[in-house]
Design an enzyme around this catalytic site. Structure first.
Site, PDB file in Angstrom:
ATOM      1  N   HIS A  91       0.859  -1.187   0.000  1.00  0.00           N
ATOM      2  CA  HIS A  91       0.000   0.000   0.000  1.00  0.00           C
ATOM      3  C   HIS A  91       0.892   1.234   0.000  1.00  0.00           C
ATOM      4  CE1 HIS A  91      -3.353   2.677   0.895  1.00  0.00           C
ATOM      5  NE2 HIS A  91      -2.555   3.278   1.754  1.00  0.00           N
ATOM      6  N   ASP A 144     -15.338   2.450   7.551  1.00  0.00           N
ATOM      7  CA  ASP A 144     -14.319   3.397   7.082  1.00  0.00           C
ATOM      8  C   ASP A 144     -14.888   4.305   5.993  1.00  0.00           C
ATOM      9  OD1 ASP A 144     -11.610   4.501   6.631  1.00  0.00           O
ATOM     10  OD2 ASP A 144     -11.929   3.591   4.682  1.00  0.00           O
ATOM     11  N   ARG A 165     -14.886  12.513   8.287  1.00  0.00           N
ATOM     12  CA  ARG A 165     -13.630  13.180   8.675  1.00  0.00           C
ATOM     13  C   ARG A 165     -13.285  14.300   7.698  1.00  0.00           C
ATOM     14  NH1 ARG A 165      -9.767   8.565   8.230  1.00  0.00           N
ATOM     15  NH2 ARG A 165      -8.168  10.119   8.587  1.00  0.00           N
ATOM     16  N   SER A 167      -7.935   3.589   9.160  1.00  0.00           N
ATOM     17  CA  SER A 167      -8.610   3.675   7.861  1.00  0.00           C
ATOM     18  C   SER A 167      -7.863   2.835   6.814  1.00  0.00           C
ATOM     19  CB  SER A 167      -8.668   5.149   7.453  1.00  0.00           C
ATOM     20  OG  SER A 167      -9.050   5.281   6.125  1.00  0.00           O
ATOM     21  N   LYS A 187      -8.944  -1.558   5.595  1.00  0.00           N
ATOM     22  CA  LYS A 187      -9.228  -1.976   4.205  1.00  0.00           C
ATOM     23  C   LYS A 187      -8.216  -3.021   3.737  1.00  0.00           C
ATOM     24  CE  LYS A 187      -9.229   2.372   3.216  1.00  0.00           C
ATOM     25  NZ  LYS A 187      -9.366   3.772   2.958  1.00  0.00           N
TER      26      LYS A 187
HETATM   27  N1  URA Z   1      -5.973   7.015   3.002  1.00  0.00           N
HETATM   28  C1  URA Z   1      -6.961   6.331   3.628  1.00  0.00           C
HETATM   29  O1  URA Z   1      -7.425   5.301   3.133  1.00  0.00           O
HETATM   30  N2  URA Z   1      -7.429   6.815   4.786  1.00  0.00           N
HETATM   31  C2  URA Z   1      -6.955   7.923   5.380  1.00  0.00           C
HETATM   32  O2  URA Z   1      -7.411   8.302   6.448  1.00  0.00           O
HETATM   33  C3  URA Z   1      -5.924   8.639   4.714  1.00  0.00           C
HETATM   34  C4  URA Z   1      -5.454   8.134   3.524  1.00  0.00           C
END
Ligand code: URA
Length: 444
Positions: free
Chosen positions: A82, A161, A168, A183, A187
């Site tokens: 990621h 999320d 947010r 977050s 995922k």
């Molecule tokens: N990428 C995400 O998936 N979540 C965040 O909070 C910031 C960047």
């Protein structure tokens, strides 16, 4: 416990227990806890933070708010990468097939671009026919066929999320390490992976502008993944200049092909090899045979034997054929022409010397202006436009020689574009040392 008692506890700086975090996220996901209470808790977390155990509990609660892929349904050792996102960061595209051709299974769920940072899904969709929305059985079949699949986040993955990220965004609570970590990791860990490599970008074109913030985020991501039983390595990499020589969707697919042919720009080629080696290492996939000459990108070198294996898969064409197979499984047609812009306009250097600055943020803004990105989620992108042939910091340039080539379909404000790109570059009369690409490496 009433939601307001949990908010009060975090507001006053106390530690939340596992049950409180799970109940709150479950209530927010099913709608029994409204947005205004979730916003208040997010703000309390923003100010008072969370320790490693609380962050891992929040991650687990968000991951379990939706579907978690059963790892037993996917063959082999599952490993993913990621990136926190940057300008010209196309690495996932050559990386997933490269790691798969070395024996890893890569079930990659990627995102779309927003603001100046591009998204892997948008880049893949510039390949005619490529579908990012495979159903579950198509996804598993693709993984079985070629060892990698690159899809978009479905509504079932970490729905807490999805809701919380949108909240947010409008409550000024995005830049909070525990909220960002939970977050991202909720995922990624829903993919059913065994191990993960994180590329935390640091610099003008990244979310994290300085090394101290990047280090905090990288450590938080590693600690949370480790607490959840995964093997994790994080690299902090430079994002003060774009990665590679292209920015823009179809242009970055072309560079990905160059990387898969072993002929990409030194930085994007080198980082792809380094990240693939790190993925294999963290997944416990060993390399038989010889040891490669390894070029140190700045963070120390990973296992030379793994480098040798990764490079051999580029040389013998197996990484490229894995990519072709994956694209075919997704309905893509690599024989069709990639979208190309109407005009290619060189940006000449006003003097001779050495490139001292190629600012990622300004170049990212320029590509957004051309139409390569989205200012808001509902915007559409133009896959053909962008910037190519970017000069890199430290390279010599002659007066009149292009610092980059602009690919335009004529929809941008030309004055604004040229001001942005002129501010992006600086040329020095004295030689300039190219900056290191890998700044730090953090292990589980
Ligand atoms: N990428 C995400 O998936 N979540 C965040 O909070 C910031 C960047």
């Amino acid at each position: 416990m009433l939601p307001q008692w949990i908010i009060e506890k975090k507001r006053d700086g106390a530690e939340l227990d596992t049950r409180e975090i799970r109940d709150f996220i479950a209530g927010y996901t099913d709608g029994s806890i409204p947005d205004y209470q979730m916003s208040a808790l997010a703000m309390a977390i923003y100010f008072n933070g969370m320790n490693a155990r609380e962050t891992a509990d929040l991650t687990a609660a968000m991951m379990e708010s939706g579907k978690v892929i059963d790892p037993n349904r996917i063959p082999g050792t599952k490993v993913d990468k990621h990136s926190t996102g940057g300008i010209g960061d196309k690495i996932s595209i050559p990386l997933a097939p490269l790691a798969a051709s070395c024996g890893a299974t890569v079930p990659m769920i990627s995102g779309r671009g927003l603001g100046i940072t591009g998204g892997t899904l948008d880049k893949l969709e510039s390949i005619p026919g490529y579908r990012v929305g495979l159903n579950e059985s198509e996804f598993f079949r693709t993984l079985e066929t070629c060892g990698c699949s690159m899809i978009g986040q479905t509504a079932e993955i970490a729905p807490a999320d999805k809701k919380l990220y949108a909240l947010r965004d409008v409550t000024a609570t995005v830049p909070s390490i525990p909220l960002i970590v939970s977050s991202i990791m909720s995922k990624k860990l829903a993919e059913g992976i065994d191990a993960l490599v994180l590329d935390v970008k640091c610099g003008s074109g990244a979310f994290m502008k300085n090394i101290a913030d990047a280090r905090l985020l990288a450590q938080g991501l590693v600690d949370t993944g480790t607490a959840m039983g995964k093997k994790v390595t994080a690299l902090i990499t430079d994002m003060n200049q774009p990665l590679g020589r292209t920015v823009g969707n179809a242009l970055e697919i072309r560079e990905s092909f160059d990387i898969l042919n072993g002929q990409g720009p030194e930085d994007s080629q080198g980082l792809t090899i380094e990240l693939a080696s790190r993925m294999l290492a963290v997944a416990g996939i060993g390399a038989p045979g010889s040891v490669a000459e390894v070029h140190d990108l700045g963070g120390g070198v990973s296992d030379p034997a793994l480098h040798a294996m990764v490079e051999s898969k580029l040389r013998d064409g197996s990484a490229l054929s894995t990519f072709r197979e994956m694209v075919a499984c997704h309905g893509g047609n690599l024989d069709a022409r990639l979208p190309a812009a109407e005009k290619q306009i060189p940006l000449p250097s006003s003097k001779s010397g050495y490139v001292a600055k190629a600012d990622a943020e300004a170049i990212g803004r320029a590509s957004l202006l051309l139409g390569a990105g989205r200012a808001k989620t509902t915007d559409t992108i133009d896959p053909a436009v962008g910037i190519s042939d970017l000069k890199k910091i430290g390279e010599p340039v002659e007066e009149g020689e292009p610092l980059c080539i602009i690919h335009s379909n004529g929809h941008e404000d030309e004055m604004q574009l040229s001001q942005l790109l002129e501010s992006a570059f600086e040329v020095s009369p004295d030689p300039v040392e190219p900056p290191p690409l890998v700044l730090e490496v953090i292990h589980s």
